[in-house]
Enzyme design. Structure first.
Site, mmCIF file in Angstrom:
data_model
loop_
_atom_site.group_PDB
_atom_site.id
_atom_site.type_symbol
_atom_site.label_atom_id
_atom_site.label_comp_id
_atom_site.label_asym_id
_atom_site.label_seq_id
_atom_site.Cartn_x
_atom_site.Cartn_y
_atom_site.Cartn_z
ATOM 1 N N ARG A 24 0.814 -1.226 0.000
ATOM 2 C CA ARG A 24 0.000 0.000 0.000
ATOM 3 C C ARG A 24 0.846 1.275 0.000
ATOM 4 O O ARG A 24 0.336 2.362 -0.239
ATOM 5 C CB ARG A 24 -0.952 -0.029 1.212
ATOM 6 C CG ARG A 24 -2.057 -1.061 1.087
ATOM 7 C CD ARG A 24 -2.745 -1.337 2.420
ATOM 8 N NE ARG A 24 -2.008 -2.304 3.234
ATOM 9 C CZ ARG A 24 -2.398 -2.749 4.429
ATOM 10 N NH1 ARG A 24 -3.515 -2.295 4.970
ATOM 11 N NH2 ARG A 24 -1.673 -3.624 5.098
ATOM 12 N N ARG A 341 27.061 25.489 3.295
ATOM 13 C CA ARG A 341 27.198 24.119 2.777
ATOM 14 C C ARG A 341 28.265 23.357 3.553
ATOM 15 O O ARG A 341 28.985 23.933 4.373
ATOM 16 C CB ARG A 341 27.506 24.189 1.279
ATOM 17 C CG ARG A 341 26.315 24.746 0.469
ATOM 18 C CD ARG A 341 26.722 25.175 -0.908
ATOM 19 N NE ARG A 341 27.453 24.123 -1.597
ATOM 20 C CZ ARG A 341 28.257 24.320 -2.647
ATOM 21 N NH1 ARG A 341 28.430 25.546 -3.133
ATOM 22 N NH2 ARG A 341 28.872 23.316 -3.204
ATOM 23 N N SER A 413 35.138 45.700 -1.654
ATOM 24 C CA SER A 413 33.928 45.184 -2.276
ATOM 25 C C SER A 413 34.199 44.715 -3.696
ATOM 26 O O SER A 413 35.061 45.257 -4.393
ATOM 27 C CB SER A 413 32.856 46.273 -2.305
ATOM 28 O OG SER A 413 32.443 46.554 -0.991
ATOM 29 N N ALA A 431 38.683 47.847 -3.970
ATOM 30 C CA ALA A 431 37.376 47.420 -4.467
ATOM 31 C C ALA A 431 37.457 47.142 -5.954
ATOM 32 O O ALA A 431 38.155 47.830 -6.698
ATOM 33 C CB ALA A 431 36.338 48.504 -4.187
HETATM 34 C C1 UD1 Z 1 -1.964 -6.835 11.628
HETATM 35 C C2 UD1 Z 1 -2.853 -7.761 12.483
HETATM 36 C C3 UD1 Z 1 -4.093 -6.973 12.903
HETATM 37 C C4 UD1 Z 1 -3.700 -5.723 13.655
HETATM 38 C C5 UD1 Z 1 -2.703 -4.886 12.836
HETATM 39 C C6 UD1 Z 1 -2.139 -3.783 13.707
HETATM 40 C C7 UD1 Z 1 -2.523 -10.074 11.726
HETATM 41 C C8 UD1 Z 1 -3.083 -11.196 10.942
HETATM 42 N N1 UD1 Z 1 -3.220 -8.937 11.724
HETATM 43 O O1 UD1 Z 1 -2.720 -6.493 10.458
HETATM 44 O O2 UD1 Z 1 -4.933 -7.784 13.728
HETATM 45 O O3 UD1 Z 1 -4.857 -4.952 13.962
HETATM 46 O O4 UD1 Z 1 -1.599 -5.693 12.386
HETATM 47 O O5 UD1 Z 1 -1.327 -2.904 12.978
HETATM 48 O O6 UD1 Z 1 -1.479 -10.225 12.328
HETATM 49 N N2 UD1 Z 1 4.611 -9.405 8.203
HETATM 50 C C9 UD1 Z 1 5.625 -10.320 8.052
HETATM 51 N N3 UD1 Z 1 5.388 -11.477 7.381
HETATM 52 C C10 UD1 Z 1 4.185 -11.772 6.848
HETATM 53 C C11 UD1 Z 1 3.136 -10.826 7.009
HETATM 54 C C12 UD1 Z 1 3.380 -9.657 7.696
HETATM 55 O O7 UD1 Z 1 6.741 -10.109 8.528
HETATM 56 O O8 UD1 Z 1 4.057 -12.846 6.254
HETATM 57 C C13 UD1 Z 1 4.871 -8.173 8.942
HETATM 58 C C14 UD1 Z 1 4.668 -6.920 8.113
HETATM 59 O O9 UD1 Z 1 5.879 -6.534 7.501
HETATM 60 C C15 UD1 Z 1 4.216 -5.911 9.151
HETATM 61 C C16 UD1 Z 1 3.535 -6.757 10.216
HETATM 62 O O10 UD1 Z 1 3.959 -8.089 9.998
HETATM 63 O O11 UD1 Z 1 5.317 -5.222 9.746
HETATM 64 C C17 UD1 Z 1 2.011 -6.693 10.128
HETATM 65 O O12 UD1 Z 1 1.619 -7.046 8.803
HETATM 66 P P1 UD1 Z 1 0.519 -6.210 8.035
HETATM 67 O O13 UD1 Z 1 0.314 -6.828 6.711
HETATM 68 O O14 UD1 Z 1 0.818 -4.770 8.089
HETATM 69 O O15 UD1 Z 1 -0.741 -6.576 8.951
HETATM 70 P P2 UD1 Z 1 -2.051 -5.735 9.150
HETATM 71 O O16 UD1 Z 1 -2.971 -5.978 8.010
HETATM 72 O O17 UD1 Z 1 -1.718 -4.342 9.472
HETATM 73 CA CA CA Z 2 0.161 -3.035 9.500
#
Ligand code: UD1
Ligand code: CA
Length: 481
Positions: A24, A341, A413, A431
């Site tokens: 996103r 700078r 100057s 100058a």
């Molecule tokens: C997640 C939670 C949600 C919560 C929200 C809070 C789950 C299923 N959902 O949703 O309940 O309200 O965070 O912000 O956990 N990531 C990995 N590996 C993966 C998937 C994700 O490392 O396979 C990491 C992402 O990089 C991120 C974090 O986990 O830093 C959360 O993933 P994201 O996809 O942002 O989850 P949300 O949809 O925000």
């Molecule tokens: Ca998130």
């Protein structure tokens, strides 16, 4: 910094999830490397975790792992990382983390790398509520819970399960208490529950959130405690990145004001997390101070100034200035409309005035470049004055050359100082001179054509013109004959 007390709930491990694509954000850069207030999202999260003194901290990387690992090697060289090749969900990511951490017992804190507003106190809250339970999750009540996992509580108000937005029923979508993505688990129970995760959800992923439902269904207790709405903001897109920036900006400004910094209009002031200010600094409107900048007590910055990697010593005054990599001495004055700078060093009481640009230049104590000048690749002694519109001609089209100007020198100057050049102590230049040769101490250097007046040129060549009439009427005209 947060109050200590972290030791009481010291986690065996902290796991930070940062393998997601961050689709996103619509960016070539991994989401957790986007910056607010001088630090990446990931660094803000790690700063909140560090006072917990976890035995081990592990970051799960995946998308853009080379960039993330390179960044971490620079900012947190002792940190562990593990790779999640395919992003099969937050539960899958934690499995990989636990495997990488090996034998582990005691509390494990899990959080995401995209929640930069969490404080150490929030994390301590999740940890302290773990005591005697299988898990604890940090929640918040949101005005608009869209996108977050919802906290489903039972009749006695205990946590029953967490349902992701996409998987929620219409009734569950009305719930406004959401999952922050911060959890404390008992390591052993976490490991066992992760093994039971299924992928029967809208995304076909292993959800970490399902671990809580699994633990509950097995009769374990799970705590769910709320923090403030602001702290749990997750950054999934650039709109939320800006929202997080605004919150952090206000927090940082408030901290500095309570520490003795005056801000006339904090809503227009941006101070990076990495900057150091001292009490009795005054910051006027529209100022950004970034990078490794330091501003010492008694200094005034602004209005309309940007200082990056710049040090302003005590009682300096900086007005409408852009400065990058400069050192501004005690009581020195800069501006307005001044561009400093990298490599610019202004001595105590020195002045770089209006429309002056300086680069790789050392201006001695009480020396002045008051107006409209370019000073590049130069060393200037103490008590010297550089006249208006002087140019240090440092570039011959191929290479840069250095100019050395001594102390108590008076550069007239509109002087062109063609480098390489040495101007001795106490020397003067006339100058309008083009100085191409060294000037000995105490000499006056004149490097310009001698003036010649062509008498009555206007009367002959512009007869009858207003200029000619004015000349004829001027008494000094007769005297020139
Ligand atoms: C997640 C939670 C949600 C919560 C929200 C809070 C789950 C299923 N959902 O949703 O309940 O309200 O965070 O912000 O956990 N990531 C990995 N590996 C993966 C998937 C994700 O490392 O396979 C990491 C992402 O990089 C991120 C974090 O986990 O830093 C959360 O993933 P994201 O996809 O942002 O989850 P949300 O949809 O925000
Ligand atoms: Ca998130």
């Amino acid at each position: 910094m947060e109050p200590s007390g972290a030791q009481t709930n010291q986690p065996a491990a902290v796991i930070v999830l940062a393998a997601g694509a961050g689709t996103r954000m619509k960016s070539t850069k991994p989401k957790v490397l986007h910056e607010v207030l001088g630090l990446t999202l990931l660094d803000h999260v790690l700063n909140a975790t560090s006072p917990l003194n976890a035995e081990k901290t592990l970051v799960i990387v995946g998308h853009g792992r080379d960039q993330v690992q390179e960044h971490l090697a620079n900012t947190h060289p002792t940190l562990l990382t593990a790779v999640q090749d395919q992003q099969n969900g937050t539960g899958h990511a934690v499995k990989i983390a636990l495997d990488a951490l090996g034998d582990l017992s005691g509390p494990v804190l899990v959080l995401a790398g995209d929640t930069p507003l969490l404080t150490t106190s929030d994390l301590q809250l999740a940890l302290s509520n773990l005591s005697g339970k299988a898990a604890s999750v940090l929640t918040a009540h949101l005005a608009d819970p869209t996108g977050y996992g919802r906290i489903v509580r039972n009749a006695t108000d205990g946590l029953e399960q967490i349902v992701e937005h996409r998987d929620a029923s219409d009734a569950q979508l009305l719930l406004t208490e959401v999952n922050s993505g911060v959890y404390a688990f008992d390591a052993e129970l976490l490991r066992k529950s992760l093994a039971k995760l299924k992928t029967d959800n809208s995304q076909g992923e292993q959800y970490l959130t399902d671990v809580l439902g699994i633990l509950r269904s097995e009769g374990f207790e799970v705590a769910a405690v709320a923090t403030t709405e602001e702290n749990i903001l997750g950054v999934n897109d650039r709109r939320q990145l800006a929202d997080a920036g605004a919150v952090l900006r206000n927090r940082i400004n408030n901290e500095w004001m309570f520490a003795g910094v005056t801000m006339v209009d904090p809503s227009s002031v941006w101070i990076d997390r990495t900057v150091v200010l001292e009490p009795d600094v005054t910051i006027l409107q529209n100022v950004s101070i970034t990078g490794s900048s330091i501003v010492r007590g008694g200094s005034t910055v602004g209005p309309d100034s940007s200082l990056h990697d710049t040090v302003a010593d005590h009682c300096a005054t900086v007005v409408r200035t852009t400065s990058n990599g400069a050192v501004i001495g005690e009581g020195a004055t800069v501006g307005p409309y001044t561009y400093l700078r990298p490599g610019t060093v202004l001595g105590a009481g020195a002045k770089a005035g209006g429309f002056v640009e300086m680069k790789n230049a050392n201006l001695g104590a009480n020396s002045k470049v008051p107006h409209l000048s370019y000073v590049g690749d130069a060393t200037i002694g103490d008590g010297t004055n550089i006249g208006a519109a002087t140019v240090f001609v440092n570039y011959d089209g191929q290479e840069k050359h250095h100019t050395h100007v001594g102390s108590h020198v008076r550069i007239g100057s509109d002087t062109m100082l063609v480098a390489p050049l040495v101007i001795g102590d106490g020397a003067y230049t006339a100058a309008g001179s083009v100085i191409t040769e060294d000037v000995p101490a105490g000499s006056m250097a004149v490097g310009r054509a001698r003036q010649r007046n062509i008498v009555d040129w206007v009367l002959r060549r512009r007869p009858g013109s207003d200029s000619a009439k004015a000349a004829l009427a001027d008494s000094s005209h007769k005297n020139s004959k």
